[in-house]
Scaffold this active site. Structure first.
Site, PDB file in Angstrom:
ATOM      1  N   ARG A  82       6.538  27.478  -5.975  1.00  0.00           N
ATOM      2  CA  ARG A  82       7.372  26.184  -6.639  1.00  0.00           C
ATOM      3  C   ARG A  82       6.659  26.082  -7.857  1.00  0.00           C
ATOM      4  NH1 ARG A  82       5.514  22.320  -3.854  1.00  0.00           N
ATOM      5  NH2 ARG A  82       4.726  23.514  -2.074  1.00  0.00           N
ATOM      6  N   TYR A 210      12.939  31.661  -6.356  1.00  0.00           N
ATOM      7  CA  TYR A 210      11.749  31.513  -5.451  1.00  0.00           C
ATOM      8  C   TYR A 210      12.376  30.590  -4.482  1.00  0.00           C
ATOM      9  CZ  TYR A 210       8.062  29.860  -2.753  1.00  0.00           C
ATOM     10  OH  TYR A 210       7.107  29.744  -1.666  1.00  0.00           O
ATOM     11  N   LYS A 219      13.155  21.960   0.289  1.00  0.00           N
ATOM     12  CA  LYS A 219      12.425  21.030  -0.167  1.00  0.00           C
ATOM     13  C   LYS A 219      13.258  19.909  -1.000  1.00  0.00           C
ATOM     14  CE  LYS A 219       8.689  22.844   1.231  1.00  0.00           C
ATOM     15  NZ  LYS A 219       7.952  22.598   2.281  1.00  0.00           N
ATOM     16  N   HIS A 239       7.299  16.106   5.450  1.00  0.00           N
ATOM     17  CA  HIS A 239       6.621  17.338   5.297  1.00  0.00           C
ATOM     18  C   HIS A 239       6.065  17.574   6.607  1.00  0.00           C
ATOM     19  CE1 HIS A 239       4.680  20.605   2.696  1.00  0.00           C
ATOM     20  NE2 HIS A 239       5.431  21.095   3.304  1.00  0.00           N
ATOM     21  N   SER A 261       1.267  22.278   1.933  1.00  0.00           N
ATOM     22  CA  SER A 261       1.952  23.713   1.960  1.00  0.00           C
ATOM     23  C   SER A 261       0.657  24.767   2.158  1.00  0.00           C
ATOM     24  CB  SER A 261       2.776  23.924   0.718  1.00  0.00           C
ATOM     25  OG  SER A 261       3.668  23.160   0.597  1.00  0.00           O
ATOM     26  N   CYS A 263      -1.123  25.294   4.659  1.00  0.00           N
ATOM     27  CA  CYS A 263      -2.416  24.989   5.513  1.00  0.00           C
ATOM     28  C   CYS A 263      -2.315  25.175   7.036  1.00  0.00           C
ATOM     29  CB  CYS A 263      -2.507  23.403   5.203  1.00  0.00           C
ATOM     30  SG  CYS A 263      -3.330  23.083   3.463  1.00  0.00           S
ATOM     31  N   ASP A 288       8.153  22.995   9.434  1.00  0.00           N
ATOM     32  CA  ASP A 288       8.021  22.500   8.053  1.00  0.00           C
ATOM     33  C   ASP A 288       8.603  21.344   7.774  1.00  0.00           C
ATOM     34  OD1 ASP A 288       6.743  23.103   5.381  1.00  0.00           O
ATOM     35  OD2 ASP A 288       8.882  23.479   4.937  1.00  0.00           O
ATOM     36  N   ARG A 380       6.271  35.642   1.568  1.00  0.00           N
ATOM     37  CA  ARG A 380       6.790  34.854   2.355  1.00  0.00           C
ATOM     38  C   ARG A 380       7.692  35.681   3.394  1.00  0.00           C
ATOM     39  NH1 ARG A 380       5.843  29.101   2.565  1.00  0.00           N
ATOM     40  NH2 ARG A 380       4.713  28.720   0.678  1.00  0.00           N
TER      41      ARG A 380
HETATM   42  O1  SAT Z   1       7.202  26.990  -1.238  1.00  0.00           O
HETATM   43  S1  SAT Z   1       7.991  26.429  -0.350  1.00  0.00           S
HETATM   44  O2  SAT Z   1       8.343  25.246  -0.886  1.00  0.00           O
HETATM   45  O3  SAT Z   1       9.494  26.934  -0.137  1.00  0.00           O
HETATM   46  C1  SAT Z   1       7.305  26.294   1.211  1.00  0.00           C
HETATM   47  C2  SAT Z   1       6.145  25.297   1.135  1.00  0.00           C
HETATM   48  O4  SAT Z   1       5.533  25.116  -0.009  1.00  0.00           O
HETATM   49  O5  SAT Z   1       5.961  24.767   2.279  1.00  0.00           O
HETATM   50 MN    MN Z   2       6.080  23.428   3.323  1.00  0.00          MN
END
Ligand code: SAT
Ligand code: MN
Length: 597
Positions: A82, A210, A219, A239, A261, A263, A288, A380
């Protein structure tokens, strides 16, 4: 031109929704695609689009015997995470976006991005992707339509959301849908923008491929626009993972947990209890995102708006997350992992020997011992939730699940103890608001620097953070049976940088304590930070191969560290200016006085 476009759009559209047709025509007139394809979500469409993606090099088929239905995608190396500095909340007033978001005036944003979108789909296909966030027919559910020129996006959206014709049928003639426009453009970071227009329920994303930037349901809609809608409509877009813990007696308790994110949310959501926990079961509702609203019985109910997992690959193995390993064994899209000579995927931290030779995430030859990582640290997997062996039967329930506990967990090498329970809702909101975390690879930037990440929502809150925290405080008035709030930290380290708590499956021990607290079954000990497990009748440490000193260190509260912490929290609250909620400032003062000034 515009009239011809409108006619062409209407002609092959599987809907008569006038607002949708007019909007698609308008976007097509701007972007000028050669073709417009309405996605129906069918298996035939998946097959066709996968074949096309293989043909144009977007997807590399993996060894179909080892990984049936799996493909590898390599992104542009400049486009692997991101981009928070290029993500904007576009509200008429800057204050509505708040100090923690980048802001652009809506007209300026539409003009600026409009220039980039102008003619950008010439020679390309525009896919119209109708999708729902949440089970079809649920009162929680929101509909979005994403227009994109990326077949990779379509194939990912198909996994991550409920996508296709059924969504158009559900939408009918309503104009209540999120309008998402995406083009990969030339993947030039200088021409990359992710813009949200909460008032228009609109998202424009240009110049990236991405996940978090382009799978607009995730998001962008489920969190940034979702949080804005949640405030308007009296609910919470968070989140958070959602899991159900079932005891050997058959009692199921649902928990929602916020972590920044990368973690370990996916690991926690799929946790396998240690062998001492015979008869206990963890089931995943979501990994998530949680949408939560008061239910008819006065409890807080949550759904997972997604239908798949977009998880971090490195570090995933049969020890850290066996369920994730099963989940990604088939029908999974891998992004930016390494390729083995026999057509399987590899990543740092995978089980077994490190292969002698690989093709790295950028398609370059790689040899064992190389200083460079073979898989990108933010590589990912995109996998359907139905692949998850411990998927909760409630993950499709339109009513969601009743939440008994909310957990806030940062990534802190010091200061924050393993677990504590908040004194009450307001104190719990304070714990969430002051969450700090050492940064990870999911966002571009430095790794390992502490930043305040309230409720793990810093990059995802679609409006002023002060108003968001106030909304959390206000929600207690509409939830007669409030969940209990907890704070955890799995990441505390000793002086040599070694983790003090084993984490993973052993987090079950903390979870059991939380469940027992929720049901009022264990006594607790009060500290200045909150209630913690007692030495006796506290955490079940049976069978845990960890030195008692490590446990005391992981659970210790050091007043000098807390004095430093409170100063750093002050910097954050000051940033919120007059919108820093009074109730939270008072919580801070109370803690300060408990610390002795
Ligand atoms: O990178 S993403 O936003 O797609 C996933 C995340 O950061 O939880
Ligand atoms: Mn996330």
């Amino acid at each position: 031109m515009a009239t011809t476009q409108a006619a062409a759009v209407a002609q092959n559209a599987p809907t008569k929704n006038p607002t949708l047709l007019a909007w698609v025509a308008k976007m097509a007139a701007m972007t000028q695609p050669d073709r417009i394809v309405w996605c129906d979500g069918s298996e035939a469409e998946k097959k066709r689009m996968t074949e096309e993606a293989v043909k144009d090099g977007t997807l590399i088929p993996l060894n179909q015997e080892k990984r049936p239905g799996c493909y590898l995608h390599r992104s542009n190396p400049n486009d692997v995470a991101r981009v928070e500095h290029l993500t904007f909340i576009c509200t008429p007033n800057k204050t509505d976006a708040g100090p923690t978001n980048n802001w652009m005036e809506p007209d300026e944003a539409y003009t600026k991005l409009g220039q980039l979108f102008e003619g950008c789909m010439k020679g390309r296909t525009m896919y119209v992707v109708p999708y729902a966030m949440g089970p079809l027919g649920s009162p929680f559910t929101k509909i979005g339509v994403e227009l994109t020129d990326s077949n990779y996006v379509v194939l990912n959206m198909r996994i991550m959301t409920r996508m296709g014709k059924a969504v158009l049928d559900l939408l009918g003639d309503s104009d209540d849908f999120n309008r998402g426009l995406h083009s990969t453009g030339d993947v030039n970071p200088d021409r990359r923008y992710i813009c949200h227009f909460p008032q228009d329920n609109t998202i424009w994303s240009f110049g990236s491929g991405y996940g978090g930037n382009v799978l607009l349901g995730k998001k962008c809609l489920a969190l940034r626009i979702g949080s804005y809608l949640g405030r308007e409509e009296g609910w919470l877009a968070e989140h958070m993972l959602i899991l159900g813990v079932t005891s050997p007696q058959g009692e199921t308790t649902y928990v929602a947990a916020a972590f920044p994110s990368a973690c370990g949310k996916t690991n926690f959501a799929m946790l396998i209890p240690p062998k001492e926990y015979k008869g206990w079961k963890i089931e995943t509702v979501g990994d998530d995102i949680a949408w939560m609203r008061p239910g008819p019985d006065g409890r807080l109910y949550a759904i997972n708006p997604e239908a798949g997992y977009f998880g971090v690959v490195p570090g995933t193995n049969y020890k850290t997350n066996p369920n994730a390993m099963e989940t990604i064994a088939k029908d999974t899209l891998f992004t930016n992992v390494a390729l083995t000579p026999d057509g399987d995927v590899w990543w740092e931290g995978k089980d077994g020997e490190v292969p002698e030779e690989l093709t790295d995430w950028q398609g370059r030859p790689w040899k064992k011992g190389s200083a460079e990582k073979a898989a990108h640290p933010n590589s990912r997997f995109t996998a359907p939730m139905t692949n998850n062996p411990v998927l909760s039967g409630k993950s499709n329930d339109p009513m969601g699940v009743p939440i008994s506990a909310i957990i806030f967990g940062g990534r802190r090498s010091n200061t924050v103890p393993l677990v504590l329970q908040a004194f009450n809702w307001t104190h719990g909101v304070f714990l969430g608001a002051t969450m700090g975390s050492e940064t990870t690879a999911a966002a571009t930037g430095k790794v390992g620097v502490v930043r305040r990440d309230p409720m793990a929502m810093l990059p995802f809150c679609g409006y002023h953070m002060g108003d968001y925290l106030q909304h959390w405080l206000d929600m207690q008035k509409s939830i007669p049976q409030l969940p209990k709030i907890f704070q955890v930290n799995w990441f505390r380290q000793d002086k040599n940088g070694k983790f003090l708590w084993p984490g993973y499956g052993d987090n079950m021990r903390v979870l059991e304590w939380i469940v027992n607290r929720v049901h009022g079954r264990v006594p607790t000990q009060e500290t200045l930070l909150g209630w913690v497990p007692r030495q006796d009748q506290g955490l079940n440490l049976q069978g845990l191969d960890v030195a008692p000193e490590s446990i005391s260190e992981a659970t210790s509260i050091k007043e000098d560290e807390w004095k430093t912490e409170l100063k750093s929290q002050e910097v954050f609250f000051e940033q919120l200016g007059t919108k820093a909620p009074e109730a939270l400032m008072l919580q801070r003062k109370l803690l300060m006085s408990r610390l002795g000034g």
